[in-house]
Design a protein around this motif. Sequence first.
Motif, PDB file in Angstrom:
ATOM      1  N   MET A   1       3.179   0.270 -11.006  1.00 16.85           N
ATOM      2  CA  MET A   1       3.550  -0.370  -9.743  1.00 16.85           C
ATOM      3  C   MET A   1       4.141  -1.736 -10.070  1.00 16.85           C
ATOM      4  O   MET A   1       3.780  -2.353 -11.087  1.00 16.85           O
ATOM      5  CB  MET A   1       2.346  -0.524  -8.812  1.00 16.85           C
ATOM      6  N   GLY A   2       5.021  -2.204  -9.214  1.00 18.59           N
ATOM      7  CA  GLY A   2       5.650  -3.473  -9.537  1.00 18.59           C
ATOM      8  C   GLY A   2       6.202  -4.202  -8.335  1.00 18.59           C
ATOM      9  O   GLY A   2       6.216  -3.673  -7.215  1.00 18.59           O
ATOM     10  N   TRP A   3       6.623  -5.424  -8.590  1.00 16.77           N
ATOM     11  CA  TRP A   3       7.273  -6.269  -7.583  1.00 16.77           C
ATOM     12  C   TRP A   3       8.622  -6.736  -8.127  1.00 16.77           C
ATOM     13  O   TRP A   3       8.736  -7.102  -9.302  1.00 16.77           O
ATOM     14  CB  TRP A   3       6.409  -7.485  -7.261  1.00 16.77           C
TER      15      TRP A   3
ATOM     16  N   LYS B   1       5.659 -16.574 -15.069  1.00 21.72           N
ATOM     17  CA  LYS B   1       4.467 -16.564 -15.922  1.00 21.72           C
ATOM     18  C   LYS B   1       3.637 -17.822 -15.702  1.00 21.72           C
ATOM     19  O   LYS B   1       4.168 -18.931 -15.647  1.00 21.72           O
ATOM     20  CB  LYS B   1       4.871 -16.462 -17.393  1.00 21.72           C
ATOM     21  N   GLY B   2       2.339 -17.627 -15.580  1.00 20.25           N
ATOM     22  CA  GLY B   2       1.439 -18.748 -15.348  1.00 20.25           C
ATOM     23  C   GLY B   2       1.304 -19.149 -13.889  1.00 20.25           C
ATOM     24  O   GLY B   2       0.428 -19.946 -13.541  1.00 20.25           O
ATOM     25  N   ARG B   3       2.156 -18.622 -13.019  1.00 24.21           N
ATOM     26  CA  ARG B   3       2.093 -18.956 -11.592  1.00 24.21           C
ATOM     27  C   ARG B   3       1.752 -17.748 -10.732  1.00 24.21           C
ATOM     28  O   ARG B   3       1.070 -17.877  -9.710  1.00 24.21           O
ATOM     29  CB  ARG B   3       3.432 -19.541 -11.125  1.00 24.21           C
ATOM     30  N   PHE B   4       2.242 -16.578 -11.113  1.00 29.08           N
ATOM     31  CA  PHE B   4       2.020 -15.352 -10.337  1.00 29.08           C
ATOM     32  C   PHE B   4       1.046 -14.442 -11.082  1.00 29.08           C
ATOM     33  O   PHE B   4       1.031 -14.403 -12.320  1.00 29.08           O
ATOM     34  CB  PHE B   4       3.328 -14.582 -10.145  1.00 29.08           C
ATOM     35  N   THR B   5       0.260 -13.702 -10.313  1.00 29.84           N
ATOM     36  CA  THR B   5      -0.660 -12.722 -10.894  1.00 29.84           C
ATOM     37  C   THR B   5      -0.547 -11.417 -10.134  1.00 29.84           C
ATOM     38  O   THR B   5      -0.705 -11.396  -8.907  1.00 29.84           O
ATOM     39  CB  THR B   5      -2.109 -13.223 -10.829  1.00 29.84           C
ATOM     40  N   ILE B   6      -0.270 -10.338 -10.869  1.00 29.95           N
ATOM     41  CA  ILE B   6      -0.201  -9.015 -10.258  1.00 29.95           C
ATOM     42  C   ILE B   6      -1.525  -8.291 -10.518  1.00 29.95           C
ATOM     43  O   ILE B   6      -2.120  -8.422 -11.595  1.00 29.95           O
ATOM     44  CB  ILE B   6       0.990  -8.201 -10.805  1.00 29.95           C
ATOM     45  N   SER B   7      -1.981  -7.554  -9.526  1.00 32.43           N
ATOM     46  CA  SER B   7      -3.217  -6.785  -9.660  1.00 32.43           C
ATOM     47  C   SER B   7      -3.095  -5.533  -8.793  1.00 32.43           C
ATOM     48  O   SER B   7      -2.161  -5.417  -7.998  1.00 32.43           O
ATOM     49  CB  SER B   7      -4.437  -7.613  -9.245  1.00 32.43           C
ATOM     50  N   ARG B   8      -4.041  -4.621  -8.946  1.00 32.99           N
ATOM     51  CA  ARG B   8      -3.968  -3.395  -8.147  1.00 32.99           C
ATOM     52  C   ARG B   8      -5.365  -2.850  -7.901  1.00 32.99           C
ATOM     53  O   ARG B   8      -6.295  -3.109  -8.652  1.00 32.99           O
ATOM     54  CB  ARG B   8      -3.100  -2.339  -8.818  1.00 32.99           C
ATOM     55  N   ASP B   9      -5.467  -2.083  -6.823  1.00 28.08           N
ATOM     56  CA  ASP B   9      -6.677  -1.356  -6.488  1.00 28.08           C
ATOM     57  C   ASP B   9      -6.310   0.120  -6.524  1.00 28.08           C
ATOM     58  O   ASP B   9      -5.651   0.624  -5.602  1.00 28.08           O
ATOM     59  CB  ASP B   9      -7.168  -1.772  -5.097  1.00 28.08           C
ATOM     60  N   ASN B  10      -6.690   0.797  -7.590  1.00 24.92           N
ATOM     61  CA  ASN B  10      -6.283   2.190  -7.760  1.00 24.92           C
ATOM     62  C   ASN B  10      -6.868   3.101  -6.683  1.00 24.92           C
ATOM     63  O   ASN B  10      -6.234   4.083  -6.288  1.00 24.92           O
ATOM     64  CB  ASN B  10      -6.685   2.690  -9.137  1.00 24.92           C
ATOM     65  N   ALA B  11      -8.057   2.784  -6.213  1.00 21.66           N
ATOM     66  CA  ALA B  11      -8.683   3.615  -5.178  1.00 21.66           C
ATOM     67  C   ALA B  11      -7.889   3.564  -3.879  1.00 21.66           C
ATOM     68  O   ALA B  11      -7.931   4.507  -3.085  1.00 21.66           O
ATOM     69  CB  ALA B  11     -10.109   3.170  -4.948  1.00 21.66           C
ATOM     70  N   LYS B  12      -7.194   2.460  -3.655  1.00 16.65           N
ATOM     71  CA  LYS B  12      -6.426   2.283  -2.416  1.00 16.65           C
ATOM     72  C   LYS B  12      -4.924   2.437  -2.648  1.00 16.65           C
ATOM     73  O   LYS B  12      -4.147   2.254  -1.712  1.00 16.65           O
ATOM     74  CB  LYS B  12      -6.704   0.902  -1.821  1.00 16.65           C
ATOM     75  N   ASN B  13      -4.512   2.729  -3.880  1.00 18.59           N
ATOM     76  CA  ASN B  13      -3.073   2.811  -4.208  1.00 18.59           C
ATOM     77  C   ASN B  13      -2.336   1.566  -3.722  1.00 18.59           C
ATOM     78  O   ASN B  13      -1.253   1.663  -3.112  1.00 18.59           O
ATOM     79  CB  ASN B  13      -2.448   4.070  -3.606  1.00 18.59           C
ATOM     80  N   THR B  14      -2.922   0.428  -3.965  1.00 21.51           N
ATOM     81  CA  THR B  14      -2.384  -0.835  -3.469  1.00 21.51           C
ATOM     82  C   THR B  14      -2.165  -1.801  -4.623  1.00 21.51           C
ATOM     83  O   THR B  14      -3.005  -1.905  -5.519  1.00 21.51           O
ATOM     84  CB  THR B  14      -3.341  -1.454  -2.439  1.00 21.51           C
TER      85      THR B  14
ATOM     86  N   ALA C   1       0.833  -1.194   0.000  1.00 18.21           N
ATOM     87  CA  ALA C   1       0.000   0.000   0.000  1.00 18.21           C
ATOM     88  C   ALA C   1       0.870   1.247   0.000  1.00 18.21           C
ATOM     89  O   ALA C   1       1.771   1.381   0.834  1.00 18.21           O
ATOM     90  CB  ALA C   1      -0.915  -0.001   1.215  1.00 18.21           C
ATOM     91  N   ALA C   2       0.577   2.150  -0.911  1.00 18.08           N
ATOM     92  CA  ALA C   2       1.262   3.446  -0.966  1.00 18.08           C
ATOM     93  C   ALA C   2       0.413   4.474  -0.249  1.00 18.08           C
ATOM     94  O   ALA C   2      -0.789   4.563  -0.474  1.00 18.08           O
ATOM     95  CB  ALA C   2       1.492   3.869  -2.409  1.00 18.08           C
ATOM     96  N   SER C   3       1.051   5.232   0.621  1.00 16.63           N
ATOM     97  CA  SER C   3       0.312   6.241   1.388  1.00 16.63           C
ATOM     98  C   SER C   3       1.125   7.523   1.482  1.00 16.63           C
ATOM     99  O   SER C   3       2.331   7.539   1.261  1.00 16.63           O
ATOM    100  CB  SER C   3       0.000   5.714   2.790  1.00 16.63           C
TER     101      SER C   3
END
Length: 121
Positions: A34-36, A64-77, A23-25
């Motif tokens: 955003m990234g990992w 690839k095929g094992r990890f999934t990145i996603s984000r919630d823009n409203a929460k900057n997460t 989470a970015a605050s």
Amino acid sequence: QVQLVESGGGLVQAGGSLRLSCAASGSIFSVNVMGWHRQVPGKQRELVATITGHGGTNYADSVKGRFTISRDNAKNTVYLQMNSLEPEDTGVYYCNADLRRRSFSRLEEYWGQGTQVTVSS
């Protein structure tokens, strides 16, 4: 001031799953990419996955095929769902974000403090 705080790391057996959150605050106008990334002792930090503000994603071939990145823009997460974990996935996982603190400011890159992921065989 801006902070990125990661959570969700831990110890898991090979084949298991973990979900990381970051989470970015603080004083933030907008968040771009955003990234990992992950790092093991003695090796350079490597990209794991990135996601743009519109949801475009990019993954390292090894996840690839094992990890999934996603984000919630409203929460900057940003999230990283990690499935079918392998011992080679062990490392410290860092999130980062390119963001603007004001509407007219330049993009700045921020990093979290890292969270340990350990996968036992």
